[in-house]
Design a protein around this motif. Structure first.
Motif, PDB file in Angstrom:
ATOM      1  N   ILE A   1      79.849 -40.719  71.410  1.00  0.00           N
ATOM      2  CA  ILE A   1      80.386 -41.108  72.789  1.00  0.00           C
ATOM      3  C   ILE A   1      80.467 -39.522  73.744  1.00  0.00           C
ATOM      4  CG2 ILE A   1      82.619 -41.656  73.620  1.00  0.00           C
ATOM      5  CD1 ILE A   1      83.414 -43.412  71.310  1.00  0.00           C
ATOM      6  N   LEU A   2      80.585 -38.680  73.078  1.00  0.00           N
ATOM      7  CA  LEU A   2      80.302 -37.514  73.791  1.00  0.00           C
ATOM      8  C   LEU A   2      78.902 -36.931  73.705  1.00  0.00           C
ATOM      9  CD1 LEU A   2      83.220 -35.134  72.805  1.00  0.00           C
ATOM     10  CD2 LEU A   2      82.729 -36.118  74.980  1.00  0.00           C
ATOM     11  N   GLU A   3      78.570 -36.492  74.915  1.00  0.00           N
ATOM     12  CA  GLU A   3      76.999 -35.825  75.011  1.00  0.00           C
ATOM     13  C   GLU A   3      77.221 -34.612  76.024  1.00  0.00           C
ATOM     14  OE1 GLU A   3      74.250 -36.574  73.612  1.00  0.00           O
ATOM     15  OE2 GLU A   3      74.420 -39.133  73.382  1.00  0.00           O
ATOM     16  N   GLN A   4      76.240 -33.594  76.180  1.00  0.00           N
ATOM     17  CA  GLN A   4      76.077 -32.589  76.895  1.00  0.00           C
ATOM     18  C   GLN A   4      76.160 -33.291  78.147  1.00  0.00           C
ATOM     19  OE1 GLN A   4      73.382 -29.392  75.912  1.00  0.00           O
ATOM     20  NE2 GLN A   4      73.158 -30.121  73.803  1.00  0.00           N
ATOM     21  N   THR A   5      76.774 -32.590  79.108  1.00  0.00           N
ATOM     22  CA  THR A   5      76.724 -32.987  80.453  1.00  0.00           C
ATOM     23  C   THR A   5      75.476 -32.935  81.209  1.00  0.00           C
ATOM     24  OG1 THR A   5      79.074 -32.435  80.713  1.00  0.00           O
ATOM     25  CG2 THR A   5      77.841 -32.749  82.955  1.00  0.00           C
ATOM     26  N   GLU A   6      74.636 -32.059  80.623  1.00  0.00           N
ATOM     27  CA  GLU A   6      73.346 -32.248  81.338  1.00  0.00           C
ATOM     28  C   GLU A   6      72.274 -33.219  81.207  1.00  0.00           C
ATOM     29  OE1 GLU A   6      70.341 -30.370  83.597  1.00  0.00           O
ATOM     30  OE2 GLU A   6      72.526 -29.672  83.580  1.00  0.00           O
ATOM     31  N   LEU A   7      72.926 -34.102  80.038  1.00  0.00           N
ATOM     32  CA  LEU A   7      71.872 -35.100  79.797  1.00  0.00           C
ATOM     33  C   LEU A   7      72.125 -36.045  80.768  1.00  0.00           C
ATOM     34  CD1 LEU A   7      70.425 -37.087  77.884  1.00  0.00           C
ATOM     35  CD2 LEU A   7      72.586 -37.910  76.963  1.00  0.00           C
ATOM     36  N   PHE A   8      73.140 -36.242  81.366  1.00  0.00           N
ATOM     37  CA  PHE A   8      73.600 -37.391  82.381  1.00  0.00           C
ATOM     38  C   PHE A   8      72.940 -36.963  83.938  1.00  0.00           C
ATOM     39  CE2 PHE A   8      76.625 -38.137  79.020  1.00  0.00           C
ATOM     40  CZ  PHE A   8      76.064 -39.233  78.393  1.00  0.00           C
TER      41      PHE A   8
ATOM     42  N   SER B   1      79.882 -27.709  78.561  1.00  0.00           N
ATOM     43  CA  SER B   1      80.242 -28.922  79.278  1.00  0.00           C
ATOM     44  C   SER B   1      79.874 -30.136  78.685  1.00  0.00           C
ATOM     45  CB  SER B   1      79.601 -28.749  80.823  1.00  0.00           C
ATOM     46  OG  SER B   1      80.074 -29.812  81.632  1.00  0.00           O
ATOM     47  N   LEU B   2      80.789 -30.711  78.397  1.00  0.00           N
ATOM     48  CA  LEU B   2      80.675 -32.176  77.612  1.00  0.00           C
ATOM     49  C   LEU B   2      81.007 -33.363  78.584  1.00  0.00           C
ATOM     50  CD1 LEU B   2      81.931 -31.421  74.227  1.00  0.00           C
ATOM     51  CD2 LEU B   2      79.591 -30.932  74.941  1.00  0.00           C
ATOM     52  N   THR B   3      80.611 -34.488  78.406  1.00  0.00           N
ATOM     53  CA  THR B   3      80.847 -35.727  79.268  1.00  0.00           C
ATOM     54  C   THR B   3      80.839 -36.963  78.306  1.00  0.00           C
ATOM     55  OG1 THR B   3      79.837 -34.982  81.161  1.00  0.00           O
ATOM     56  CG2 THR B   3      79.972 -37.005  81.124  1.00  0.00           C
ATOM     57  N   LEU B   4      82.088 -37.615  78.354  1.00  0.00           N
ATOM     58  CA  LEU B   4      82.064 -39.083  77.663  1.00  0.00           C
ATOM     59  C   LEU B   4      80.992 -39.819  78.196  1.00  0.00           C
ATOM     60  CD1 LEU B   4      85.973 -39.554  77.775  1.00  0.00           C
ATOM     61  CD2 LEU B   4      84.573 -39.180  75.755  1.00  0.00           C
ATOM     62  N   ARG B   5      80.306 -40.567  77.755  1.00  0.00           N
ATOM     63  CA  ARG B   5      79.049 -41.295  78.250  1.00  0.00           C
ATOM     64  C   ARG B   5      79.648 -42.312  79.151  1.00  0.00           C
ATOM     65  NH1 ARG B   5      77.983 -44.343  72.479  1.00  0.00           N
ATOM     66  NH2 ARG B   5      79.638 -46.063  72.800  1.00  0.00           N
ATOM     67  N   PRO B   6      78.853 -42.270  80.242  1.00  0.00           N
ATOM     68  CA  PRO B   6      79.016 -43.382  81.504  1.00  0.00           C
ATOM     69  C   PRO B   6      78.527 -44.283  81.086  1.00  0.00           C
ATOM     70  CG  PRO B   6      77.981 -41.497  82.277  1.00  0.00           C
ATOM     71  CD  PRO B   6      78.054 -41.080  80.991  1.00  0.00           C
ATOM     72  N   GLU B   7      77.327 -44.398  80.585  1.00  0.00           N
ATOM     73  CA  GLU B   7      76.333 -45.396  80.302  1.00  0.00           C
ATOM     74  C   GLU B   7      75.567 -45.129  79.087  1.00  0.00           C
ATOM     75  OE1 GLU B   7      72.365 -45.484  81.124  1.00  0.00           O
ATOM     76  OE2 GLU B   7      72.556 -43.253  80.859  1.00  0.00           O
ATOM     77  N   GLY B   8      74.593 -46.022  78.548  1.00  0.00           N
ATOM     78  CA  GLY B   8      74.078 -45.924  77.237  1.00  0.00           C
ATOM     79  C   GLY B   8      72.493 -45.375  77.236  1.00  0.00           C
ATOM     80  N   THR B   9      71.876 -45.790  78.067  1.00  0.00           N
ATOM     81  CA  THR B   9      70.474 -45.568  78.134  1.00  0.00           C
ATOM     82  C   THR B   9      70.086 -44.112  78.015  1.00  0.00           C
ATOM     83  OG1 THR B   9      69.814 -47.435  79.714  1.00  0.00           O
ATOM     84  CG2 THR B   9      68.195 -45.791  79.431  1.00  0.00           C
ATOM     85  N   ALA B  10      70.696 -43.378  78.677  1.00  0.00           N
ATOM     86  CA  ALA B  10      70.433 -41.837  78.724  1.00  0.00           C
ATOM     87  C   ALA B  10      70.817 -41.433  77.023  1.00  0.00           C
ATOM     88  CB  ALA B  10      71.138 -40.865  79.449  1.00  0.00           C
ATOM     89  N   SER B  11      71.614 -41.669  76.560  1.00  0.00           N
ATOM     90  CA  SER B  11      72.302 -41.435  75.155  1.00  0.00           C
ATOM     91  C   SER B  11      70.866 -41.916  74.207  1.00  0.00           C
ATOM     92  CB  SER B  11      73.470 -41.809  74.822  1.00  0.00           C
ATOM     93  OG  SER B  11      74.213 -41.358  75.618  1.00  0.00           O
TER      94      SER B  11
END
Length: 423
Positions: A44-51, A76-86
């Motif tokens: 559920i958590l990813e590096q913010t840079e991914l998004f 910097s971490l972000t709760l995923r706002p969508e799934g494709t990038a992850s």
């Protein structure tokens, strides 16, 4: 002491609602498997840079809607706002994609996503999605398969009449750049006719103006250049072939030249399945092709296409159309009443039934109580049948069977005959 409440826009799923979710989840996941898609799960958590790198730094999602914070390591971490990038990150990190995209992967996932938005019907801060992603396929046939598969889902759910497929092509990056330049030049000449939000987007993300819901902006866009007039030859051929495949499969669609989606990674095919049954939250499934994203995130060039569908909105649509099977709300088949000091016999009988009929839903009464009290609970349980065990029945190795939903007489039989009767 003040009671602690759930966070705004992050809702509980209660027992009376879960059968609808389970029915939808079972129908969707079974269909995905039938088309050869495999499940993938990621954090559920990813590096913010991914998004930021995938969705785009000047999109509404990254600018205003992400739940972003720093952890104890100042990362910097972000709760995923969508799934494709992850999904792309997971595939690349685990070497599922290589050899310049010639290895095909057809994947699906589900789970919660998070966006800081104004909560309303069909739009929550924690919402849930199904996602499908296909990697390694260049042609329009895989685009068509995703749309044909989703059309079959609507048919199996009984909601085909309430959804419409809107289709567009964004073309190549060069084609979009030329279109964007001409669109900006046109809109700059009529800036005073744009709504305030579109005026802001004019300098940051002008293609998103095409998605504006403001009437005066839509009226102006009727006079603006059309993206379809700027398509490069390859994108145009891809789009024409996709339409031909959908026509052959009997999947109806409407061309919407203003459909651009809110994520920067899309190119060529984009689509939305929309409904008028849910007010302003009309999109129930959306996606498109994102051939450049894997390379953008550090991998080798890999063609890709996918979609996401909102579970909450599909649940609302199923309820609105009243197409849910009645049987999904039945939680029990058999309720075993233990009247007197017969709990061991009741539990033993319940396990025998479960051994013989693994799918049968059986509940043994716990907590004691009178016969009348237990009968009320049996009736409220929703079970079809109550099995009554008292001390006399246990002594005689019998059981009394009472039908709770059918007009059939109560009967007492040998326990050895019960399993055959339940069959």
């Amino acid at each position: 002491m003040k009671k602690i409440q759930a966070l705004r826009g992050m809702n509980d799923l209660l027992p009376q609602d879960s059968p609808v979710w389970q029915y939808l989840e079972s129908t969707v996941t079974t269909l995905f498997k039938r088309y050869g898609y495999q499940e993938i799960r990621f954090p559920i958590l990813e590096q913010t840079e991914l998004f930021k790198r995938s969705i785009g730094e000047v999109t509404d999602i990254v600018e205003k809607e992400m739940y972003t914070f720093k952890d104890r390591n100042d990362e910097s971490l972000t709760l995923r706002p969508e799934g494709t990038a992850s999904c792309v990150r997971a595939c690349e990190q685990n070497q599922l994609l290589f050899n310049r995209g010639t290895l095909t992967q057809k994947l699906w996932y589900q789970g919660p996503m998070f966006r800081y938005e104004k909560p309303q019907k069909g739009r929550l801060r924690q919402f849930h999605q199904f996602g499908v992603e296909a990697f390694g396929l260049n042609g329009p046939d895989i685009d068509a398969e995703l749309l044909i598969m989703s059309a079959r889902l609507w048919k199996e759910l009984g909601i085909s009449s309430a959804v419409e497929l809107q289709l567009n092509s964004l073309g190549s990056s060069d084609a979009r750049a030329k279109f964007k330049a001409d669109l900006v030049a046109f809109l700059e000449q009529h800036k005073e006719r744009l709504d305030e939000d579109s005026q802001r987007r004019l300098g940051s993300n002008p293609l998103r103006i095409l998605d504006s819901k403001e009437a005066k902006t839509q009226a102006l866009l009727d006079e603006a250049p059309s993206l379809l007039d700027y398509l490069d030859d390859e994108s145009l051929a891809h789009f024409e072939q996709l339409k031909a495949l959908l026509d052959a499969a009997g999947v109806a669609y409407t061309i919407n030249p203003r459909l651009v989606r809110g994520l920067d990674y899309y190119g060529k095919t984009v689509f939305e399945w929309v409904t008028t049954q849910l007010g302003s939250q009309g999109t129930v499934c959306a996606g498109g092709r994102y051939d450049g994203l894997v390379n953008q995130l550090g991998g080798q060039p890999t063609p890709a296409v996918g979609f996401g569908m909102g579970i909450e909105r599909l649940v609302l649509l199923l309820q609105e159309m009243n197409v849910l099977p009645e049987e999904i709300f039945q939680t029990l088949d058999v309720y075993i009443m233990a009247v007197g000091d017969v709990a061991p016999a009741a539990f033993s009988l319940a396990e025998q039934i479960r051994d013989r009929f693994p799918a049968m839903r059986v509940q043994t009464h716990c907590g004691g109580g009178s016969f009348k009290n237990q009968m009320k609970k049996a009736d409220r349980s929703g079970a079809d049948v109550a099995l009554i065990l008292g001390e006399n029945e246990v002594a005689a190795q019998e059981v009394t069977l009472k039908y709770l939903r059918k007009d059939q007489p109560q009967t007492t039989i040998k326990q050895t005959d019960l399993l055959d009767l339940l069959a």
